[in-house]
Motif scaffolding. Structure first.
Motif, PDB file in Angstrom:
ATOM      1  N   ARG A 260       0.838  -1.199   0.000  1.00  0.00           N
ATOM      2  CA  ARG A 260       0.000   0.000   0.000  1.00  0.00           C
ATOM      3  C   ARG A 260       0.874   1.250   0.000  1.00  0.00           C
ATOM      4  O   ARG A 260       0.594   2.208  -0.715  1.00  0.00           O
ATOM      5  CB  ARG A 260      -0.898  -0.024   1.242  1.00  0.00           C
ATOM      6  N   THR A 261       1.908   1.239   0.817  1.00  0.00           N
ATOM      7  CA  THR A 261       2.837   2.372   0.889  1.00  0.00           C
ATOM      8  C   THR A 261       4.253   1.809   0.868  1.00  0.00           C
ATOM      9  O   THR A 261       4.821   1.502   1.914  1.00  0.00           O
ATOM     10  CB  THR A 261       2.622   3.197   2.172  1.00  0.00           C
ATOM     11  N   GLY A 262       4.819   1.656  -0.325  1.00  0.00           N
ATOM     12  CA  GLY A 262       6.117   0.997  -0.412  1.00  0.00           C
ATOM     13  C   GLY A 262       7.040   1.533  -1.481  1.00  0.00           C
ATOM     14  O   GLY A 262       7.951   0.825  -1.923  1.00  0.00           O
ATOM     15  N   ILE A 263       6.843   2.777  -1.931  1.00  0.00           N
ATOM     16  CA  ILE A 263       7.776   3.350  -2.910  1.00  0.00           C
ATOM     17  C   ILE A 263       9.107   3.604  -2.203  1.00  0.00           C
ATOM     18  O   ILE A 263       9.151   4.296  -1.180  1.00  0.00           O
ATOM     19  CB  ILE A 263       7.225   4.651  -3.514  1.00  0.00           C
ATOM     20  N   PRO A 264      10.209   3.065  -2.720  1.00  0.00           N
ATOM     21  CA  PRO A 264      11.497   3.176  -2.028  1.00  0.00           C
ATOM     22  C   PRO A 264      12.242   4.473  -2.342  1.00  0.00           C
ATOM     23  O   PRO A 264      13.343   4.474  -2.887  1.00  0.00           O
ATOM     24  CB  PRO A 264      12.256   1.952  -2.540  1.00  0.00           C
TER      25      PRO A 264
ATOM     26  N   TRP B 266      17.764   5.905  -7.682  1.00  0.00           N
ATOM     27  CA  TRP B 266      17.924   4.939  -8.778  1.00  0.00           C
ATOM     28  C   TRP B 266      16.739   3.992  -8.876  1.00  0.00           C
ATOM     29  O   TRP B 266      16.409   3.516  -9.973  1.00  0.00           O
ATOM     30  CB  TRP B 266      19.240   4.190  -8.647  1.00  0.00           C
ATOM     31  N   PHE B 267      16.048   3.720  -7.773  1.00  0.00           N
ATOM     32  CA  PHE B 267      14.892   2.824  -7.827  1.00  0.00           C
ATOM     33  C   PHE B 267      13.793   3.357  -8.742  1.00  0.00           C
ATOM     34  O   PHE B 267      13.100   2.580  -9.394  1.00  0.00           O
ATOM     35  CB  PHE B 267      14.305   2.622  -6.420  1.00  0.00           C
ATOM     36  N   THR B 268      13.598   4.674  -8.771  1.00  0.00           N
ATOM     37  CA  THR B 268      12.514   5.257  -9.568  1.00  0.00           C
ATOM     38  C   THR B 268      12.993   5.817 -10.899  1.00  0.00           C
ATOM     39  O   THR B 268      12.247   6.511 -11.582  1.00  0.00           O
ATOM     40  CB  THR B 268      11.801   6.372  -8.778  1.00  0.00           C
ATOM     41  N   THR B 269      14.227   5.494 -11.275  1.00  0.00           N
ATOM     42  CA  THR B 269      14.800   5.961 -12.544  1.00  0.00           C
ATOM     43  C   THR B 269      14.992   4.767 -13.467  1.00  0.00           C
ATOM     44  O   THR B 269      15.851   3.910 -13.222  1.00  0.00           O
ATOM     45  CB  THR B 269      16.154   6.656 -12.300  1.00  0.00           C
ATOM     46  N   LYS B 270      14.198   4.693 -14.518  1.00  0.00           N
ATOM     47  CA  LYS B 270      14.174   3.496 -15.356  1.00  0.00           C
ATOM     48  C   LYS B 270      15.536   3.164 -15.950  1.00  0.00           C
ATOM     49  O   LYS B 270      15.897   1.998 -16.082  1.00  0.00           O
ATOM     50  CB  LYS B 270      13.140   3.657 -16.475  1.00  0.00           C
ATOM     51  N   ALA B 271      16.303   4.181 -16.326  1.00  0.00           N
ATOM     52  CA  ALA B 271      17.620   3.926 -16.915  1.00  0.00           C
ATOM     53  C   ALA B 271      18.555   3.207 -15.941  1.00  0.00           C
ATOM     54  O   ALA B 271      19.471   2.497 -16.358  1.00  0.00           O
ATOM     55  CB  ALA B 271      18.255   5.246 -17.358  1.00  0.00           C
ATOM     56  N   MET B 272      18.309   3.370 -14.643  1.00  0.00           N
ATOM     57  CA  MET B 272      19.146   2.724 -13.635  1.00  0.00           C
ATOM     58  C   MET B 272      18.568   1.403 -13.153  1.00  0.00           C
ATOM     59  O   MET B 272      19.302   0.459 -12.851  1.00  0.00           O
ATOM     60  CB  MET B 272      19.318   3.662 -12.433  1.00  0.00           C
ATOM     61  N   SER B 273      17.226   1.339 -13.078  1.00  0.00           N
ATOM     62  CA  SER B 273      16.577   0.188 -12.455  1.00  0.00           C
ATOM     63  C   SER B 273      15.992  -0.801 -13.448  1.00  0.00           C
ATOM     64  O   SER B 273      15.781  -1.974 -13.122  1.00  0.00           O
ATOM     65  CB  SER B 273      15.455   0.661 -11.536  1.00  0.00           C
ATOM     66  N   GLY B 274      15.659  -0.334 -14.651  1.00  0.00           N
ATOM     67  CA  GLY B 274      15.007  -1.181 -15.637  1.00  0.00           C
ATOM     68  C   GLY B 274      13.495  -1.182 -15.511  1.00  0.00           C
ATOM     69  O   GLY B 274      12.782  -1.683 -16.375  1.00  0.00           O
TER      70      GLY B 274
ATOM     71  N   PHE C  63       2.883   7.757  -0.307  1.00  0.00           N
ATOM     72  CA  PHE C  63       3.008   6.332  -0.615  1.00  0.00           C
ATOM     73  C   PHE C  63       4.439   5.824  -0.465  1.00  0.00           C
ATOM     74  O   PHE C  63       4.757   4.729  -0.906  1.00  0.00           O
ATOM     75  CB  PHE C  63       2.500   6.056  -2.032  1.00  0.00           C
ATOM     76  N   LYS C  64       5.302   6.598   0.178  1.00  0.00           N
ATOM     77  CA  LYS C  64       6.677   6.148   0.399  1.00  0.00           C
ATOM     78  C   LYS C  64       6.723   5.118   1.517  1.00  0.00           C
ATOM     79  O   LYS C  64       6.017   5.237   2.513  1.00  0.00           O
ATOM     80  CB  LYS C  64       7.578   7.334   0.752  1.00  0.00           C
ATOM     81  N   GLY C  65       7.574   4.107   1.336  1.00  0.00           N
ATOM     82  CA  GLY C  65       7.694   3.053   2.330  1.00  0.00           C
ATOM     83  C   GLY C  65       8.424   3.515   3.574  1.00  0.00           C
ATOM     84  O   GLY C  65       9.190   4.486   3.538  1.00  0.00           O
ATOM     85  N   PRO C  66       8.243   2.806   4.696  1.00  0.00           N
ATOM     86  CA  PRO C  66       8.873   3.200   5.969  1.00  0.00           C
ATOM     87  C   PRO C  66      10.381   3.005   5.973  1.00  0.00           C
ATOM     88  O   PRO C  66      11.073   3.554   6.815  1.00  0.00           O
ATOM     89  CB  PRO C  66       8.196   2.283   6.993  1.00  0.00           C
ATOM     90  N   TRP C  67      10.898   2.211   5.037  1.00  0.00           N
ATOM     91  CA  TRP C  67      12.333   1.945   4.977  1.00  0.00           C
ATOM     92  C   TRP C  67      12.953   2.542   3.715  1.00  0.00           C
ATOM     93  O   TRP C  67      14.056   2.185   3.320  1.00  0.00           O
ATOM     94  CB  TRP C  67      12.575   0.434   4.973  1.00  0.00           C
ATOM     95  N   GLY C  68      12.227   3.432   3.034  1.00  0.00           N
ATOM     96  CA  GLY C  68      12.666   3.941   1.734  1.00  0.00           C
ATOM     97  C   GLY C  68      13.983   4.695   1.793  1.00  0.00           C
ATOM     98  O   GLY C  68      14.343   5.291   2.812  1.00  0.00           O
TER      99      GLY C  68
ATOM    100  N   ASP D 285       3.464  -2.143   6.112  1.00  0.00           N
ATOM    101  CA  ASP D 285       4.314  -2.373   4.941  1.00  0.00           C
ATOM    102  C   ASP D 285       5.784  -2.291   5.313  1.00  0.00           C
ATOM    103  O   ASP D 285       6.240  -1.336   5.936  1.00  0.00           O
ATOM    104  CB  ASP D 285       4.012  -1.340   3.853  1.00  0.00           C
ATOM    105  N   GLY D 286       6.529  -3.320   4.898  1.00  0.00           N
ATOM    106  CA  GLY D 286       7.972  -3.292   5.004  1.00  0.00           C
ATOM    107  C   GLY D 286       8.545  -3.602   6.370  1.00  0.00           C
ATOM    108  O   GLY D 286       9.760  -3.572   6.545  1.00  0.00           O
ATOM    109  N   LEU D 287       7.725  -3.913   7.354  1.00  0.00           N
ATOM    110  CA  LEU D 287       8.229  -4.154   8.700  1.00  0.00           C
ATOM    111  C   LEU D 287       8.163  -5.643   9.009  1.00  0.00           C
ATOM    112  O   LEU D 287       7.107  -6.199   9.271  1.00  0.00           O
ATOM    113  CB  LEU D 287       7.421  -3.357   9.723  1.00  0.00           C
ATOM    114  N   ASP D 288       9.320  -6.306   8.997  1.00  0.00           N
ATOM    115  CA  ASP D 288       9.363  -7.758   9.161  1.00  0.00           C
ATOM    116  C   ASP D 288       8.817  -8.225  10.507  1.00  0.00           C
ATOM    117  O   ASP D 288       8.267  -9.319  10.621  1.00  0.00           O
ATOM    118  CB  ASP D 288      10.805  -8.261   9.001  1.00  0.00           C
ATOM    119  N   GLU D 289       8.959  -7.387  11.530  1.00  0.00           N
ATOM    120  CA  GLU D 289       8.517  -7.834  12.855  1.00  0.00           C
ATOM    121  C   GLU D 289       6.990  -7.932  12.950  1.00  0.00           C
ATOM    122  O   GLU D 289       6.456  -8.468  13.921  1.00  0.00           O
ATOM    123  CB  GLU D 289       9.052  -6.899  13.947  1.00  0.00           C
TER     124      GLU D 289
END
Length: 360
Positions: free
Chosen positions: A155-159, A164-172, A212-217, A279-283
């Motif tokens: 739900r909220t996990g944009i890193p 580089w994660f949101t740049t297609k030339a870097m991430s694909g 929508f940014k993730g807690p560990w972004g 979102d993103g919290l393993d515990e």
């Protein structure tokens, strides 16, 4: 004689690679990272003797290396893997295998030519639940898996924004190529059949919304690029007649983060799932592994209990690389499988761009 490993990239994943390699009896002798001070910091934390600010220096000045692990942005996976294979090193690379199937095909050919191991960190295959379920597939309990549903949704996990994660030339790409683990795990359980067609669409509705940014972004980059998708839905058919549906997202209107493979076999169905309270919290995660069978006229749901694994298989995955080199274990993944996976990812993006089914 222990395998000697050099690590390329000094980010947070070094922790899991280091623990896995050492658990398998390997020695980590070098780390390379061009960022000022990054290699020294990782070396101090993980007891690594040699540090370098370039891969070239590491390969030249640490000739004792048998293998390398690659922990860098996606754009550099293929070039570095090729460089290290040419230098005569076994390669363990983070996912995705490359930016495209064409890149992976080149990597596969060079690994075959040099006779070196090429493996990727598809760590969700190494989770205890996944291995338990694979055993039921392999022993015939499940029968043939006709259909599967792969899901990694947030739900909220944009890193981070603009990195580089949101740049297609870097991430694909965005969520699809980043969270491809459940697509891979589905294919792994299905026997990695030959893909035939892909029909898919991608969505970028929330890709610039900080809510929508993730807690560990990762930190945002002011003025950076955000040209990737935050969600994808698709359908894959295989030459065997099997089918796979998929849902992947960083940001989508869902209740919570869910990581799952559900399948329907001729003898049994099943589910491998991890649900997150946040979102993103393993515990906050709850892992489930179940088989669905018909017995004595009854619908029976079997709960498979496995050991807890907070690292989501990352340590076992790294250890398997070393055991594979030593010949004491079969590889959890193969270069051919990585190539098939990227053929599907390429076709997914092409289908989304053209609005048409794509032959693989």
């Amino acid at each position: 004689m222990s395998i000697k490993v050099g690590v390329i990239g000094a980010g947070w994943m070094v922790k899991y690679h280091a623990e896995g390699f050492r658990a398998a009896g390997a020695e980590i002798v070098a780390v390379a990272d061009p960022a000022p001070g990054a290699a020294d910091k990782a070396a101090a934390e993980w007891g690594i003797a040699k540090t370098f600010d370039s891969v070239e220096k590491m390969l030249a000045e640490a000739p004792e290396l048998d293998a390398v692990s690659i922990i860098v942005p996606n754009k550099f996976h293929a070039p570095l893997a090729l460089q290290c294979l040419k230098a005569g090193k076994h390669v363990f690379c983070e996912k995705p295998p490359g930016l495209s199937a064409a890149e992976v095909e080149e990597m596969v050919k060079l690994a075959e030519e040099t006779g070196k191991k090429l493996m990727f960190n598809f760590n969700n295959r190494a989770r205890p639940e996944s291995q338990a379920m694979k055993a039921y597939v392999d022993d015939g309990t499940v029968g043939r898996i006709n259909s599967a549903q792969a899901k990694w949704i947030r739900r909220t996990g944009i890193p981070g924004f603009g990195g580089w994660f949101t740049t297609k030339a870097m991430s694909g790409g965005g969520a699809t190529i980043d969270l491809l683990h459940m697509i891979d795990l589905s294919l792994y359980l299905m026997g990695y059949p030959e893909p035939a067609y892909v029909l898919a669409n991608t969505f970028d509705d929330h890709i610039t919304d900080p809510g929508f940014k993730g807690p560990w972004g990762i930190p945002d980059r002011e003025g950076g690029t955000t040209d990737v998708e935050c969600a994808a839905h698709g359908f894959v058919t295989f030459k065997s007649g099997q089918v796979l549906s998929l849902q992947v997202s960083w940001a989508e209107m869902v209740k919570r983060e869910e990581v799952s493979v559900v399948f329907q076999g001729t003898k049994a169905g099943g589910k491998v799932e991890r649900l997150f309270g946040r979102d993103g919290l393993d515990e906050t995660a709850i892992d489930t592994c179940e088989l669905y069978v018909q017995e004595n006229g009854n619908s029976v749901d079997r709960t498979i209990t496995t050991e807890a694994c907070e690292d989501m298989g990352r340590i076992h995955s790294a250890a398997n690389f070393i055991h594979t080199i030593n010949g004491t274990a079969e590889p959890l993944n193969t270069p051919d499988q990585a190539h098939k996976l990227m053929l599907i990812i390429d076709a997914l993006y092409e289908s989304a761009a053209t609005g048409k089914p794509v032959a693989v």
